[in-house]
Design a protein around this motif. Structure first.
Motif, PDB file in Angstrom:
ATOM      1  N   PHE A 145       0.842  -1.187   0.000  1.00  0.00           N
ATOM      2  CA  PHE A 145       0.000   0.000   0.000  1.00  0.00           C
ATOM      3  C   PHE A 145       0.880   1.239   0.000  1.00  0.00           C
ATOM      4  CE2 PHE A 145      -3.642  -2.556   1.403  1.00  0.00           C
ATOM      5  CZ  PHE A 145      -4.696  -1.890   0.782  1.00  0.00           C
ATOM      6  N   SER A 146       0.385   2.292  -0.645  1.00  0.00           N
ATOM      7  CA  SER A 146       1.041   3.588  -0.532  1.00  0.00           C
ATOM      8  C   SER A 146       0.833   4.120   0.881  1.00  0.00           C
ATOM      9  CB  SER A 146       0.460   4.565  -1.558  1.00  0.00           C
ATOM     10  OG  SER A 146      -0.937   4.741  -1.328  1.00  0.00           O
ATOM     11  N   PRO A 147       1.678   5.044   1.343  1.00  0.00           N
ATOM     12  CA  PRO A 147       1.559   5.555   2.718  1.00  0.00           C
ATOM     13  C   PRO A 147       0.190   6.157   3.048  1.00  0.00           C
ATOM     14  CG  PRO A 147       3.670   6.162   1.804  1.00  0.00           C
ATOM     15  CD  PRO A 147       2.876   5.567   0.671  1.00  0.00           C
ATOM     16  N   ASP A 148      -0.493   6.738   2.039  1.00  0.00           N
ATOM     17  CA  ASP A 148      -1.806   7.325   2.306  1.00  0.00           C
ATOM     18  C   ASP A 148      -2.933   6.313   2.175  1.00  0.00           C
ATOM     19  OD1 ASP A 148      -2.021   6.967  -0.431  1.00  0.00           O
ATOM     20  OD2 ASP A 148      -2.111   9.095  -0.922  1.00  0.00           O
ATOM     21  N   GLY A 149      -2.613   5.061   1.800  1.00  0.00           N
ATOM     22  CA  GLY A 149      -3.613   4.005   1.704  1.00  0.00           C
ATOM     23  C   GLY A 149      -4.530   4.093   0.508  1.00  0.00           C
ATOM     24  N   ARG A 150      -4.269   5.017  -0.405  1.00  0.00           N
ATOM     25  CA  ARG A 150      -5.164   5.214  -1.544  1.00  0.00           C
ATOM     26  C   ARG A 150      -4.787   4.364  -2.746  1.00  0.00           C
ATOM     27  NH1 ARG A 150      -5.351  11.610  -2.287  1.00  0.00           N
ATOM     28  NH2 ARG A 150      -6.695  10.997  -4.028  1.00  0.00           N
ATOM     29  N   PHE A 187       6.862   1.157  -0.789  1.00  0.00           N
ATOM     30  CA  PHE A 187       6.854   2.579  -1.099  1.00  0.00           C
ATOM     31  C   PHE A 187       7.800   3.320  -0.161  1.00  0.00           C
ATOM     32  CE2 PHE A 187       2.843   1.480  -3.101  1.00  0.00           C
ATOM     33  CZ  PHE A 187       2.766   2.349  -4.176  1.00  0.00           C
ATOM     34  N   THR A 188       8.366   4.411  -0.638  1.00  0.00           N
ATOM     35  CA  THR A 188       9.110   5.292   0.250  1.00  0.00           C
ATOM     36  C   THR A 188       8.130   5.975   1.195  1.00  0.00           C
ATOM     37  OG1 THR A 188       8.963   7.076  -1.367  1.00  0.00           O
ATOM     38  CG2 THR A 188      10.959   5.708  -1.401  1.00  0.00           C
ATOM     39  N   ARG A 189       8.651   6.546   2.275  1.00  0.00           N
ATOM     40  CA  ARG A 189       7.780   7.148   3.295  1.00  0.00           C
ATOM     41  C   ARG A 189       6.909   8.258   2.714  1.00  0.00           C
ATOM     42  NH1 ARG A 189      10.514   8.587   8.920  1.00  0.00           N
ATOM     43  NH2 ARG A 189      10.866   6.339   8.715  1.00  0.00           N
ATOM     44  N   ALA A 190       7.459   9.015   1.792  1.00  0.00           N
ATOM     45  CA  ALA A 190       6.693  10.088   1.181  1.00  0.00           C
ATOM     46  C   ALA A 190       5.744   9.578   0.097  1.00  0.00           C
ATOM     47  CB  ALA A 190       7.638  11.122   0.572  1.00  0.00           C
ATOM     48  N   GLY A 191       5.955   8.353  -0.360  1.00  0.00           N
ATOM     49  CA  GLY A 191       5.066   7.745  -1.340  1.00  0.00           C
ATOM     50  C   GLY A 191       5.378   8.048  -2.786  1.00  0.00           C
ATOM     51  N   GLY A 192       6.437   8.798  -3.045  1.00  0.00           N
ATOM     52  CA  GLY A 192       6.739   9.191  -4.415  1.00  0.00           C
ATOM     53  C   GLY A 192       7.497   8.145  -5.213  1.00  0.00           C
ATOM     54  N   ARG A 193       8.096   7.179  -4.528  1.00  0.00           N
ATOM     55  CA  ARG A 193       8.861   6.142  -5.217  1.00  0.00           C
ATOM     56  C   ARG A 193       8.473   4.771  -4.699  1.00  0.00           C
ATOM     57  NH1 ARG A 193      15.073   8.516  -5.812  1.00  0.00           N
ATOM     58  NH2 ARG A 193      14.497  10.435  -6.894  1.00  0.00           N
TER      59      ARG A 193
END
Length: 199
Positions: A145-150, A187-193
């Motif tokens: 999952f991405s950090p924001d769960g979306r 995912f990276t913590r920021a979710g960009g990678r």
């Protein structure tokens, strides 16, 4: 610190599938015979036990530490209270859940590989299906999952990787460049990678 933590022998005479609690202070396990166990990591002391449960093919914990999840060999995903091991409920899907369900960071969703060519996203509170992420072919070999769960990333044994909207199942991106089985996604913590690893 990188220092080795004190080692304790967990007194379980049977093969046991285990996972650490979210805060890392307890060890949860399901024995080969279906017994649930909860140990204190710092001392190895058994805190709780419960008998009569199915054989586990996977165990995991909620991001907030509220529950432990157990996937049995019949494809049922069961949830247990993290403190008492009381069963909270279970989920069964027609497509047969296979291995390693992955909860979203906020614990609202759970992504589960199935025996068919899609990953099913379930609502953790109700077990209802939210979305299906259809893969191109082959077998699902990794999830994240991405950090924001979306969004949820799905890797395959063929090396294909795709990113889907976790709430609709719509494919957002198809990623190329990975060779061989994609066995790890993160995912990276920021979710960009998105990091992919495998063999």
């Amino acid at each position: 610190t990188g220092e080795e933590a004190p080692a304790h022998v967990v007194p379980s005479p049977k093969r046991t599938t285990t996972c650490l609690s979210a805060e890392g202070t307890r060890l949860f396990g399901v024995e080969e015979g279906g017994g649930l166990r909860l140990w204190e990591v710092s001392s190895g002391r058994e805190l709780e036990r419960s008998e009569g449960h199915g054989v586990a093919s996977w165990v995991g914990t909620a991001p907030d530490g509220a529950w432990y999840g157990v996937l049995d060999q019949q494809g049922r995903l069961r949830f247990y209270d993290a403190s008492t091991l009381r069963e909270l409920g279970w989920v069964e899907h027609p497509a047969h859940l296979t291995w390693g369900p992955v909860p979203s960071p906020d614990g609202r969703l759970i992504a589960c590989p199935t025996s068919r060519r899609f990953v099913v996203v379930l609502e953790a509170a109700t077990g209802e299906e939210v979305a299906r992420c259809v893969v191109d072919g082959g077998t699902t070999s990794s999830l994240a999952f991405s950090p924001d769960g979306r969004s949820v990333a799905v890797g395959e044994t063929s090396g294909r990787i795709a990113v889907f909207d976790a709430w609709t199942g719509r494919r957002l991106a198809r990623l190329v460049g990975h060779e061989g089985t994609s066995s790890v996604l993160s995912f990276t913590r920021a979710g960009g990678r998105l990091l992919s690893g495998g063999y």
